[in-house]
Structures are given as structure tokens and as C-alpha cells.
Design a protein around this motif. Structure first.
Motif, PDB file in Angstrom:
ATOM      1  N   GLN A  65      31.460  49.817  19.132  1.00  0.00           N
ATOM      2  CA  GLN A  65      32.283  51.016  18.991  1.00  0.00           C
ATOM      3  C   GLN A  65      32.034  51.839  20.242  1.00  0.00           C
ATOM      4  OE1 GLN A  65      30.728  52.525  15.150  1.00  0.00           O
ATOM      5  NE2 GLN A  65      32.767  52.148  14.346  1.00  0.00           N
ATOM      6  N   MET A  66      33.011  52.626  20.629  1.00  0.00           N
ATOM      7  CA  MET A  66      32.752  53.464  21.800  1.00  0.00           C
ATOM      8  C   MET A  66      33.369  54.836  21.598  1.00  0.00           C
ATOM      9  SD  MET A  66      33.174  52.629  25.751  1.00  0.00           S
ATOM     10  CE  MET A  66      33.579  53.927  26.851  1.00  0.00           C
ATOM     11  N   ASP A  67      32.583  55.842  21.907  1.00  0.00           N
ATOM     12  CA  ASP A  67      33.019  57.216  21.769  1.00  0.00           C
ATOM     13  C   ASP A  67      32.805  57.861  23.142  1.00  0.00           C
ATOM     14  OD1 ASP A  67      33.779  59.522  20.601  1.00  0.00           O
ATOM     15  OD2 ASP A  67      31.936  59.847  19.452  1.00  0.00           O
ATOM     16  N   GLY A  68      33.796  58.561  23.662  1.00  0.00           N
ATOM     17  CA  GLY A  68      33.652  59.206  24.973  1.00  0.00           C
ATOM     18  C   GLY A  68      34.125  58.290  26.091  1.00  0.00           C
ATOM     19  N   ASP A  69      33.807  58.694  27.310  1.00  0.00           N
ATOM     20  CA  ASP A  69      34.288  57.949  28.483  1.00  0.00           C
ATOM     21  C   ASP A  69      33.135  57.377  29.282  1.00  0.00           C
ATOM     22  OD1 ASP A  69      36.963  58.535  28.073  1.00  0.00           O
ATOM     23  OD2 ASP A  69      36.749  60.505  29.031  1.00  0.00           O
ATOM     24  N   LEU A  70      33.296  56.117  29.715  1.00  0.00           N
ATOM     25  CA  LEU A  70      32.324  55.483  30.614  1.00  0.00           C
ATOM     26  C   LEU A  70      33.122  54.765  31.704  1.00  0.00           C
ATOM     27  CD1 LEU A  70      29.796  53.707  28.168  1.00  0.00           C
ATOM     28  CD2 LEU A  70      29.266  55.608  29.694  1.00  0.00           C
ATOM     29  N   SER A  71      32.689  54.913  32.950  1.00  0.00           N
ATOM     30  CA  SER A  71      33.326  54.130  34.018  1.00  0.00           C
ATOM     31  C   SER A  71      32.902  52.677  33.816  1.00  0.00           C
ATOM     32  CB  SER A  71      32.839  54.623  35.387  1.00  0.00           C
ATOM     33  OG  SER A  71      31.462  54.318  35.521  1.00  0.00           O
ATOM     34  N   GLN A  72      33.573  51.772  34.516  1.00  0.00           N
ATOM     35  CA  GLN A  72      33.221  50.347  34.385  1.00  0.00           C
ATOM     36  C   GLN A  72      31.760  50.101  34.741  1.00  0.00           C
ATOM     37  OE1 GLN A  72      36.181  48.256  36.627  1.00  0.00           O
ATOM     38  NE2 GLN A  72      36.522  46.834  34.964  1.00  0.00           N
ATOM     39  N   GLU A  73      31.322  50.807  35.785  1.00  0.00           N
ATOM     40  CA  GLU A  73      29.937  50.669  36.255  1.00  0.00           C
ATOM     41  C   GLU A  73      28.938  51.173  35.198  1.00  0.00           C
ATOM     42  OE1 GLU A  73      28.561  53.154  39.615  1.00  0.00           O
ATOM     43  OE2 GLU A  73      29.070  51.347  40.772  1.00  0.00           O
ATOM     44  N   ASP A  74      29.236  52.355  34.637  1.00  0.00           N
ATOM     45  CA  ASP A  74      28.357  52.920  33.607  1.00  0.00           C
ATOM     46  C   ASP A  74      28.371  52.066  32.343  1.00  0.00           C
ATOM     47  OD1 ASP A  74      27.636  54.972  35.258  1.00  0.00           O
ATOM     48  OD2 ASP A  74      29.031  56.435  34.400  1.00  0.00           O
ATOM     49  N   PHE A  75      29.539  51.541  32.015  1.00  0.00           N
ATOM     50  CA  PHE A  75      29.655  50.673  30.840  1.00  0.00           C
ATOM     51  C   PHE A  75      28.719  49.475  30.986  1.00  0.00           C
ATOM     52  CE2 PHE A  75      31.533  47.227  28.386  1.00  0.00           C
ATOM     53  CZ  PHE A  75      31.851  47.832  27.185  1.00  0.00           C
ATOM     54  N   LYS A  76      28.672  48.930  32.180  1.00  0.00           N
ATOM     55  CA  LYS A  76      27.824  47.756  32.449  1.00  0.00           C
ATOM     56  C   LYS A  76      26.337  48.118  32.279  1.00  0.00           C
ATOM     57  CE  LYS A  76      26.893  43.682  34.559  1.00  0.00           C
ATOM     58  NZ  LYS A  76      25.572  43.517  33.995  1.00  0.00           N
TER      59      LYS A  76
END
Ligand code: CDP
Length: 238
Positions: A201-212
Motif C-alpha cells: 500500500q502506498m500513502d503520500g508521494d515518493l520519487s522513483q529513487e526514494d521508492f527504491k
């Protein structure tokens, strides 16, 4: 997940309010056999979270309309005790507990060999005694340990953990302030042996880099928690 950028949660040394480094998980202990009348049970103490899961079954599914001819059904109930947070939780099911029960059941259905028990039901009760964010992850983790403790055949265990982002920094295993005021929350359910995902599940925003980075933190934490869980299931200390 308020995204209040003005709430300072990382200090000048780059440490979090509870003294952890961004990559660090809260202390975690797992114990099995905590509900002697259940077929399987586990307790997860994780930071200030304290969660018990109890498993009953497989048993005949009642009422018959819930029966599946080709497999068992998992009847999962996640509940927060009224005293588990500073605001008293109204007893009984609510929208949040229904959602968490549903995603937990779906995650566990991916590993339990349900087809071995047609027309049956396996009851999984998850009770949050004390909540400090990440209770859905602690609940899934406790339930998977309780199912294994009950001797229910499974393809793998499930370990769940939520990393996220606060004050622009990606951090492992969010605590309550970080969950409430952070910028992003990424709970994942991980099969520790294969590294596969059964819940995200994901809440909020993450850049591709932060997601990794958050993904990698969750994977590393899952491997650490898996070791603790395996020890608990073998009857050793948490
Ligand atoms: O617990 P989890 O992070 O999986 O779910 P959440 O809905 O993001 O809730 C985060 C935290 O907020 C919970 O762990 C509790 O500490 C707190 N909470 C609360 O105090 N009262 C509620 N009714 C729901 C959550």
C-alpha cells in the motif's frame, strides 16, 4: 500521513526522534504459544506496538454460504483494543479495521495452502493491545507466525514492514509521529524466502529513487524480522 513539513523529525545529526538512524528498524520480539487454547498463536512486540494473533482451525465453514467447494476460507479480523491508543477506540468493526482485515486476508491467502481444506474455515484473530504505527504490518507478521505455529501448511511466511519519508529523508519502519506527520508511507508484505511481495500500500508521494530506498529498507528489515520469527517458531528466544 499529514505531510507537515514544519514538524522537525530528523535532528542535526541525521537521527530520528527516537534516536534511530534512517535505516534502522525498531526493536522487535516475537513469541509463540501465547494463547494456549488457540491452535496457534503469536505475539509481536515491535517498538511500542504490541499485537497478538490467534489461529483456530481448519474447521467446518459456517454459515454454509461462506463455504468454498475447492478450498478453505481465511476469516481474518483485525481489531484495535479500546485502550491501545491515547484516544479511546470505539469497540467493534469500523471502516479502517475492515480494510486492514481484508488486505491481511489477501496477503495470507497468497501463502496458505487453502486447497488442502475444502469447505473449511481458518479463523485468524488479530488484536492490537498497544499501537505505535505499523500495526497492520505487525498484525500480518503476527498472523503469519501464528498460522505457522498452528501447523497450517504454507509456501512461505509473510513479514510486513512500512518504510516511508519524513523531512525529505527516507526512513525505515515509521513510528507514530513519522506516520502521522511524514510525507510518505510504504507498507509491504514480503515473502522472506523468495523476496516476493504479497501486499503493498502506498500513502503520500515518493520519487522513483526514494521508492527504491524505501523498498530496500523494507526488504532488509524483512530479512532481519524473518530470522527473529524463525527462532521463535523453533522454540528459541525471540
Ligand atoms: O497502524 P497502521 O500504521 O498500520 O495504520 P494507520 O491507519 O496508518 O495508523 C497509524 C497509527 O495511528 C496507528 O498505529 C495508531 O498508533 C494510530 N491510530 C490511532 O491512534 N487511532 C486510530 N483510530 C487509528 C490509528
Amino acid at each position: 500521513m499529514g505531510g507537515y513539513g514544519d514538524v522537525q523529525m530528523i535532528d542535526d545529526k541525521g537521527l530520528r526522534m527516537d534516536g534511530r538512524k534512517p535505516s534502522e528498524c525498531r526493536p522487535i520480539e516475537i513469541e509463540t504459544g501465547v494463547v494456549p487454547v488457540a491452535d496457534g498463536s503469536a505475539r509481536v512486540r515491535w517498538g511500542l506496538n504490541d499485537v497478538i494473533a490467534a489461529v483456530y482451525g481448519p474447521m467446518e465453514a459456517h454459515p454454509r454460504k461462506i463455504q468454498r467447494q475447492d478450498r478453505a476460507v481465511l476469516d481474518v479480523r483485525y481489531n484495535m483494543a479500546p485502550f491501545s491508543t491515547t484516544d479511546r477506540i470505539r469497540p467493534g468493526f469500523n471502516r479502517r479495521s475492515r480494510e486492514i482485515s481484508k488486505v491481511t486476508a489477501e496477503a495470507l491467502e497468497s501463502v496458505v495452502l487453502l486447497e488442502l481444506y475444502p469447505r473449511s474455515k481458518i479463523r485468524v484473530e488479530i488484536e492490537v493491545l498497544c499501537a505505535e504505527a505499523g500495526t497492520r504490518c505487525a498484525g500480518i507478521t503476527a498472523a503469519s507466525a501464528a498460522l505457522a505455529h498452528a501447523g497450517i501448511p504454507m509456501t512461505d511466511l509473510v513479514v510486513s514492514v512500512a518504510s516511508g519519508k519524513v523531512n525529505g529523508v527516507v526512513v525505515c519502519d515509521l513510528n507514530k509521529e513519522e506516520d502521522n506527520y511524514g510525507e510518505a508511507d510504504l507498507p509491504m508484505g514480503i515473502l522472506p524466502n523468495s523476496g516476493e511481495l504479497v501486499f503493498l500500500q502506498m500513502d503520500g508521494d515518493l520519487s522513483q529513487e526514494d521508492f527504491k530506498i524505501a523498498w530496500d529498507y523494507n526488504m532488509e528489515a524483512a530479512s532481519h524480522i524473518h530470522e527473529i520469527m524463525a527462532r521463535a517458531l523453533k522454540g528459541g528466544d525471540a
